[in-house]
Design a protein around this motif. Structure first.
Motif, PDB file in Angstrom:
ATOM      1  N   GLN A   5       0.891  -1.172   0.000  1.00  0.00           N
ATOM      2  CA  GLN A   5       0.000   0.000   0.000  1.00  0.00           C
ATOM      3  C   GLN A   5       0.921   1.211   0.000  1.00  0.00           C
ATOM      4  O   GLN A   5       1.652   1.438   0.965  1.00  0.00           O
ATOM      5  CB  GLN A   5      -0.884   0.002   1.252  1.00  0.00           C
ATOM      6  CG  GLN A   5      -1.930  -1.076   1.289  1.00  0.00           C
ATOM      7  CD  GLN A   5      -3.056  -0.819   0.309  1.00  0.00           C
ATOM      8  OE1 GLN A   5      -3.366   0.318  -0.044  1.00  0.00           O
ATOM      9  NE2 GLN A   5      -3.680  -1.887  -0.141  1.00  0.00           N
ATOM     10  N   ILE A   6       0.911   1.970  -1.085  1.00  0.00           N
ATOM     11  CA  ILE A   6       1.817   3.113  -1.225  1.00  0.00           C
ATOM     12  C   ILE A   6       1.018   4.397  -1.102  1.00  0.00           C
ATOM     13  O   ILE A   6       0.240   4.760  -1.976  1.00  0.00           O
ATOM     14  CB  ILE A   6       2.588   3.061  -2.555  1.00  0.00           C
ATOM     15  CG1 ILE A   6       3.314   1.717  -2.681  1.00  0.00           C
ATOM     16  CG2 ILE A   6       3.562   4.230  -2.641  1.00  0.00           C
ATOM     17  CD1 ILE A   6       3.964   1.481  -4.022  1.00  0.00           C
ATOM     18  N   VAL A  39       0.751  -7.296   4.377  1.00  0.00           N
ATOM     19  CA  VAL A  39       0.662  -5.922   3.859  1.00  0.00           C
ATOM     20  C   VAL A  39       1.837  -5.089   4.354  1.00  0.00           C
ATOM     21  O   VAL A  39       2.166  -5.108   5.539  1.00  0.00           O
ATOM     22  CB  VAL A  39      -0.660  -5.252   4.305  1.00  0.00           C
ATOM     23  CG1 VAL A  39      -0.757  -3.830   3.777  1.00  0.00           C
ATOM     24  CG2 VAL A  39      -1.854  -6.082   3.856  1.00  0.00           C
ATOM     25  N   THR A  40       2.446  -4.364   3.449  1.00  0.00           N
ATOM     26  CA  THR A  40       3.459  -3.370   3.804  1.00  0.00           C
ATOM     27  C   THR A  40       2.906  -2.004   3.429  1.00  0.00           C
ATOM     28  O   THR A  40       2.502  -1.788   2.285  1.00  0.00           O
ATOM     29  CB  THR A  40       4.791  -3.610   3.075  1.00  0.00           C
ATOM     30  OG1 THR A  40       5.283  -4.909   3.434  1.00  0.00           O
ATOM     31  CG2 THR A  40       5.822  -2.559   3.455  1.00  0.00           C
ATOM     32  N   ARG A  50      -1.359  -1.702  11.501  1.00  0.00           N
ATOM     33  CA  ARG A  50      -1.175  -3.126  11.813  1.00  0.00           C
ATOM     34  C   ARG A  50      -0.302  -3.796  10.752  1.00  0.00           C
ATOM     35  O   ARG A  50       0.166  -4.914  10.935  1.00  0.00           O
ATOM     36  CB  ARG A  50      -2.524  -3.828  11.895  1.00  0.00           C
ATOM     37  CG  ARG A  50      -3.355  -3.353  13.067  1.00  0.00           C
ATOM     38  CD  ARG A  50      -4.656  -4.143  13.166  1.00  0.00           C
ATOM     39  NE  ARG A  50      -5.455  -3.598  14.236  1.00  0.00           N
ATOM     40  CZ  ARG A  50      -6.722  -3.246  14.120  1.00  0.00           C
ATOM     41  NH1 ARG A  50      -7.349  -3.392  12.976  1.00  0.00           N
ATOM     42  NH2 ARG A  50      -7.379  -2.755  15.146  1.00  0.00           N
ATOM     43  N   ALA A  51      -0.113  -3.130   9.621  1.00  0.00           N
ATOM     44  CA  ALA A  51       0.725  -3.646   8.538  1.00  0.00           C
ATOM     45  C   ALA A  51       2.197  -3.414   8.884  1.00  0.00           C
ATOM     46  O   ALA A  51       2.519  -2.726   9.857  1.00  0.00           O
ATOM     47  CB  ALA A  51       0.374  -2.918   7.231  1.00  0.00           C
ATOM     48  N   HIS A  52       3.082  -3.973   8.078  1.00  0.00           N
ATOM     49  CA  HIS A  52       4.498  -3.636   8.203  1.00  0.00           C
ATOM     50  C   HIS A  52       4.635  -2.196   7.716  1.00  0.00           C
ATOM     51  O   HIS A  52       4.107  -1.857   6.653  1.00  0.00           O
ATOM     52  CB  HIS A  52       5.361  -4.547   7.332  1.00  0.00           C
ATOM     53  CG  HIS A  52       5.137  -6.002   7.560  1.00  0.00           C
ATOM     54  ND1 HIS A  52       5.551  -6.663   8.692  1.00  0.00           N
ATOM     55  CD2 HIS A  52       4.517  -6.932   6.788  1.00  0.00           C
ATOM     56  CE1 HIS A  52       5.213  -7.928   8.619  1.00  0.00           C
ATOM     57  NE2 HIS A  52       4.567  -8.125   7.477  1.00  0.00           N
ATOM     58  N   ALA A  79       9.787   3.089  -1.914  1.00  0.00           N
ATOM     59  CA  ALA A  79       8.677   2.135  -1.935  1.00  0.00           C
ATOM     60  C   ALA A  79       8.848   1.074  -3.019  1.00  0.00           C
ATOM     61  O   ALA A  79       8.440  -0.068  -2.836  1.00  0.00           O
ATOM     62  CB  ALA A  79       7.355   2.872  -2.132  1.00  0.00           C
ATOM     63  N   LEU A  80       9.464   1.438  -4.124  1.00  0.00           N
ATOM     64  CA  LEU A  80       9.548   0.525  -5.266  1.00  0.00           C
ATOM     65  C   LEU A  80      10.902  -0.164  -5.403  1.00  0.00           C
ATOM     66  O   LEU A  80      11.132  -0.881  -6.374  1.00  0.00           O
ATOM     67  CB  LEU A  80       9.185   1.280  -6.544  1.00  0.00           C
ATOM     68  CG  LEU A  80       7.749   1.825  -6.545  1.00  0.00           C
ATOM     69  CD1 LEU A  80       7.533   2.775  -7.701  1.00  0.00           C
ATOM     70  CD2 LEU A  80       6.749   0.684  -6.561  1.00  0.00           C
TER      71      LEU A  80
END
Length: 199
Positions: A5-6, A39-40, A50-52, A79-80
């Motif tokens: 998720q960015i 999920v990050t 709660r995600a990384h 992010a990429l």
């Protein structure tokens, strides 16, 4: 499923004040984790999830930095860096992160959180066949039907954060997009005037 998720790098997730995109991403990332996905969340370091959490900026710079091209590019490159480690990239930022995600070859979904300006239409035209798009309303989707839509997902609200109250305050709150509001504004003014006269 491994999902990136960015989020844009301007505000924390969830935001401490202004930040509609950030509220939506906070609910989505946490909901996906609860559903069992890996999920990050790529957001600022002061985000809570709660995600990384992965960040290149320790703290959100705030609303004055919105659309800062340098922050956008640095955040997108972070992010990429290992995009191939994800099954899908869900991009909520429309500039560098979206362009990089589409170029990565990893399946990309982009939620369109804003209006279809001419600049945004040009950007989306270049990626129309390389990404899936999510509109936040049917009206938004209809305003640019040249894109491949995965669907329409209305912005979520955490109802626990806004419990029903039987004891009401003495005001009316109305939220709406800024587009095409002249007729609606006229009706809203009429309703407000009638409510005030009733007092």
């Amino acid at each position: 499923m491994r999902i990136a998720q960015i989020c844009p790098p301007w505000l924390a997730v969830p935001p401490k004040g202004y930040g509609g995109i950030e509220w939506v991403v906070a609910l989505l990332a946490d909901g996906l984790v609860e559903a069992g996905h890996d999920v990050t969340l790529f957001a600022t370091g002061d985000s809570v999830t709660r995600a990384h959490l992965s960040s290149v900026f320790r703290a959100a710079p705030g609303p004055t930095a919105i659309n800062d091209i340098e922050l956008d590019a640095i955040h997108a490159m972070h992010a990429l860096r290992d995009a191939g480690g994800f099954d899908v990239l869900h991009v909520h930022a429309p500039f560098a992160a979206f362009a990089g995600a589409v170029a990565s070859g990893v399946p990309t979904v982009h939620t369109v959180h804003g209006a279809f300006t001419e600049r945004m239409r040009a950007l989306y035209r270049e990626a129309a066949d390389r990404a899936w798009f999510v509109a936040i309303s049917e009206a938004q989707r209809r305003s640019n039907d040249d894109l491949r839509y995965a669907g329409v997902v209305h912005n979520g609200v955490d109802l626990d954060a806004y419990p029903l109250r039987t004891d009401k305050d003495d005001y009316v709150l109305f939220l709406r997009s800024e587009e095409h509001t002249s007729e609606l504004q006229s009706r809203l003014h009429l309703v407000c005037r009638l409510l005030l006269e009733k007092k």
